[in-house]
Design a protein around this motif. Structure first.
Motif, PDB file in Angstrom:
ATOM      1  N   THR A 212       0.894  -1.166  -0.162  1.00 45.49           N
ATOM      2  CA  THR A 212       0.032  -0.037  -0.137  1.00 45.49           C
ATOM      3  C   THR A 212       0.529   1.316   0.027  1.00 45.49           C
ATOM      4  O   THR A 212       0.142   2.295  -0.064  1.00 45.49           O
ATOM      5  CB  THR A 212      -0.909  -0.026   1.281  1.00 45.49           C
ATOM      6  N   HIS A 213       2.162   1.353   0.043  1.00 44.77           N
ATOM      7  CA  HIS A 213       2.752   2.444   0.064  1.00 44.77           C
ATOM      8  C   HIS A 213       4.004   2.252  -1.011  1.00 44.77           C
ATOM      9  O   HIS A 213       4.621   1.290  -1.679  1.00 44.77           O
ATOM     10  CB  HIS A 213       3.555   2.556   1.638  1.00 44.77           C
ATOM     11  N   TRP A 214       4.615   3.402  -1.155  1.00 45.05           N
ATOM     12  CA  TRP A 214       5.482   3.856  -2.356  1.00 45.05           C
ATOM     13  C   TRP A 214       6.925   3.957  -1.641  1.00 45.05           C
ATOM     14  O   TRP A 214       7.103   4.456  -0.623  1.00 45.05           O
ATOM     15  CB  TRP A 214       5.300   4.918  -3.213  1.00 45.05           C
ATOM     16  N   VAL A 215       7.853   3.351  -2.307  1.00 49.87           N
ATOM     17  CA  VAL A 215       9.257   3.518  -1.722  1.00 49.87           C
ATOM     18  C   VAL A 215      10.268   3.522  -2.833  1.00 49.87           C
ATOM     19  O   VAL A 215      10.152   3.495  -3.934  1.00 49.87           O
ATOM     20  CB  VAL A 215       9.951   2.136  -1.164  1.00 49.87           C
ATOM     21  N   ILE A 216      11.402   3.967  -2.453  1.00 51.38           N
ATOM     22  CA  ILE A 216      12.712   4.428  -3.557  1.00 51.38           C
ATOM     23  C   ILE A 216      13.389   3.094  -3.816  1.00 51.38           C
ATOM     24  O   ILE A 216      13.724   2.600  -2.814  1.00 51.38           O
ATOM     25  CB  ILE A 216      13.447   5.531  -3.112  1.00 51.38           C
ATOM     26  N   ASP A 217      13.392   2.763  -5.199  1.00 51.43           N
ATOM     27  CA  ASP A 217      14.223   1.634  -5.537  1.00 51.43           C
ATOM     28  C   ASP A 217      15.673   1.606  -6.106  1.00 51.43           C
ATOM     29  O   ASP A 217      16.481   1.109  -5.871  1.00 51.43           O
ATOM     30  CB  ASP A 217      13.273   0.694  -6.695  1.00 51.43           C
ATOM     31  N   THR A 218      15.707   2.902  -6.729  1.00 60.85           N
ATOM     32  CA  THR A 218      17.011   3.405  -7.361  1.00 60.85           C
ATOM     33  C   THR A 218      17.049   4.855  -7.212  1.00 60.85           C
ATOM     34  O   THR A 218      16.027   5.281  -8.063  1.00 60.85           O
ATOM     35  CB  THR A 218      17.190   2.695  -8.782  1.00 60.85           C
ATOM     36  N   ILE A 219      18.302   5.160  -7.030  1.00 62.15           N
ATOM     37  CA  ILE A 219      18.413   6.770  -7.545  1.00 62.15           C
ATOM     38  C   ILE A 219      19.824   6.909  -8.054  1.00 62.15           C
ATOM     39  O   ILE A 219      20.738   6.282  -7.745  1.00 62.15           O
ATOM     40  CB  ILE A 219      18.527   7.600  -6.101  1.00 62.15           C
ATOM     41  N   GLU A 220      19.851   7.628  -9.078  1.00 61.24           N
ATOM     42  CA  GLU A 220      21.014   7.790  -9.876  1.00 61.24           C
ATOM     43  C   GLU A 220      21.421   9.459  -9.888  1.00 61.24           C
ATOM     44  O   GLU A 220      20.456  10.245 -10.428  1.00 61.24           O
ATOM     45  CB  GLU A 220      20.849   7.072 -11.407  1.00 61.24           C
ATOM     46  N   GLU A 221      22.510   9.898  -9.642  1.00 59.44           N
ATOM     47  CA  GLU A 221      22.812  11.181  -9.590  1.00 59.44           C
ATOM     48  C   GLU A 221      24.030  11.643 -10.526  1.00 59.44           C
ATOM     49  O   GLU A 221      24.958  10.551 -10.863  1.00 59.44           O
ATOM     50  CB  GLU A 221      23.115  11.526  -8.258  1.00 59.44           C
ATOM     51  N   SER A 222      23.986  12.426 -11.218  1.00 57.07           N
ATOM     52  CA  SER A 222      24.883  12.608 -12.181  1.00 57.07           C
ATOM     53  C   SER A 222      25.101  14.368 -12.110  1.00 57.07           C
ATOM     54  O   SER A 222      24.067  15.253 -11.692  1.00 57.07           O
ATOM     55  CB  SER A 222      24.536  12.338 -13.597  1.00 57.07           C
TER      56      SER A 222
END
Length: 390
Positions: A212-222
């Motif tokens: 029932t909830h959303w989460v972060i799976d991947t973050i790519e920074e540049s």
């Protein structure tokens, strides 16, 4: 999908009228022939869509009634088969990329919650916002951290060595790949005491729904792409070039944006006219700061006040974070929001307005309309009085 035949009752028109069905158990199309020349087939399947197909040639295809088998003049078998395959795919899969406004708001909230938890050094909350197999990637250095526990461990170290670092993010776009997977792109400003400029990075995140909830799976920074010239960095300001006028009972606000010679700066002149008298006037110079990687503005008003601002475009709006020293020495701050309504109309609103740290009443949104040069006076006006110039 269909069986081909070279014979059958082709001369009897009544033989091809009525419902027919294929032997495809995945999504059984019900076909009805309304006439024989040209034969028009209305295809309505269990998938819920109704399509109309015109006969291409007289290649024979056999459809089976519950009690007997007939030859049916229709398209080539591969044409019908591929059409129905594509139609079924569209019908069955269109729902897979649908999403609600609430879904997008939930995704945006995850990013906002993550920034807030980072700034509060709330490790437990940060952990809750990551998936167990989350991945954090720095494209500039090549560093890759895999797993929620490893990411949390790394952030603990960041908080110990840089306790006053703060991040401020903005979202440019949310795109749903599937109903439970969204890609979020935007930028992050990193601020630390003692630094005269803020570091700016671009990010791309995959946010997934778990139960029932959303989460972060991947973050790519540049690092953001470096513009070839200051003028190129200001290309998005083209939409503002021209004269813009707001008419209201309280007076007339006139803004004029123009590129300077060489195209490396934009000047904004403004004035506010009340009962025929100019009560406020000022000039702003907008340019690209290569050190901070930002569009910045410097404002000077005829009453002696002055200020600076950072311009950022997100979600189709210009967010102009401004600080100002008023003529009496007090400090003011706020964020102007410029939002295009059409090519010839935009709204301007001041939010988060403070003077000496004290919140001020919310500013009134004004509507600026593009004006032909002969219809507008030269110059431009601010959106509000005390401390509201950019």
């Amino acid at each position: 999908m269909f069986r081909m035949a070279a014979g059958g009752n082709q001369g009897d028109a009544s033989a091809v009228w009525g419902p027919w069905e294929s032997n495809d158990s995945r999504c059984r199309p019900i076909l009805t022939c309304f006439s024989t020349e040209p034969c028009s087939i209305a295809s309505r399947s269990a998938c819920g869509r109704r399509k109309t197909i015109q006969r291409h040639d007289s290649t024979l295809v056999v459809f089976t009634r519950p009690t007997e088998e007939h030859v049916f003049a229709a398209w080539e078998c591969f044409v019908v088969r591929n059409f129905l395959k594509v139609a079924s795919f569209v019908v069955l899969n269109l729902g897979c990329v649908s999403f609600s406004v609430a879904d997008e708001q939930a995704v945006r909230q995850v990013i906002a919650d993550y920034a807030a938890a980072f700034n509060d050094h709330h490790i437990d909350r940060i952990s809750e916002l990551w998936s167990a197999d989350g991945i954090l990637v720095d494209r500039t250095t090549g560093e890759r951290i895999t797993g929620r526990d490893a990411i949390v461990k790394d952030l603990r170290q960041v908080f110990r060595t840089h306790p006053n670092t703060r991040i401020f993010g903005s979202i440019d776009r949310v795109r749903f790949i599937k109903p439970d997977i969204a890609r979020v792109s935007g930028s992050v400003r990193v601020s630390a005491p003692g630094n005269t400029t803020e570091e700016v990075t671009d990010f791309s995140a995959l946010v997934i729904q778990q139960q029932t909830h959303w989460v972060i799976d991947t973050i790519e920074e540049s690092q953001p792409a470096v513009p070839a010239s200051p003028g190129e960095a200001l290309a998005d300001l083209n939409e503002l070039i021209g004269r813009w006028v707001d008419e209201s009972d309280s007076g007339q606000i006139i803004n004029e944006f123009r590129f300077t010679d060489g195209g490396n700066f934009v000047t904004r002149t403004f004035h506010f006219v009340r009962e025929g008298d100019v009560v406020r006037r000022g000039t702003q110079v907008i340019g690209w700061d290569p050190r901070s990687g930002e569009i910045r503005g410097w404002t000077f008003n005829t009453d002696g006040s002055f200020g600076d601002s950072v311009w950022q475009k997100a979600d189709g709006k210009w967010l102009i974070k401004s600080t100002q020293t008023l003529a009496d020495g007090r400090a003011a701050s706020g964020t102007f929001v410029l939002k295009a309504v059409s090519d010839d109309e935009m709204t301007m609103e001041l939010v988060g307005h403070e003077i000496e740290g004290e919140p001020q009443p919310a500013g009134v949104s004004v509507t600026l309309r593009r004006s032909a040069p002969e219809e507008a006076e030269s110059g431009e006006a601010s959106a509000a009085d005390d401390g509201s110039d950019q």
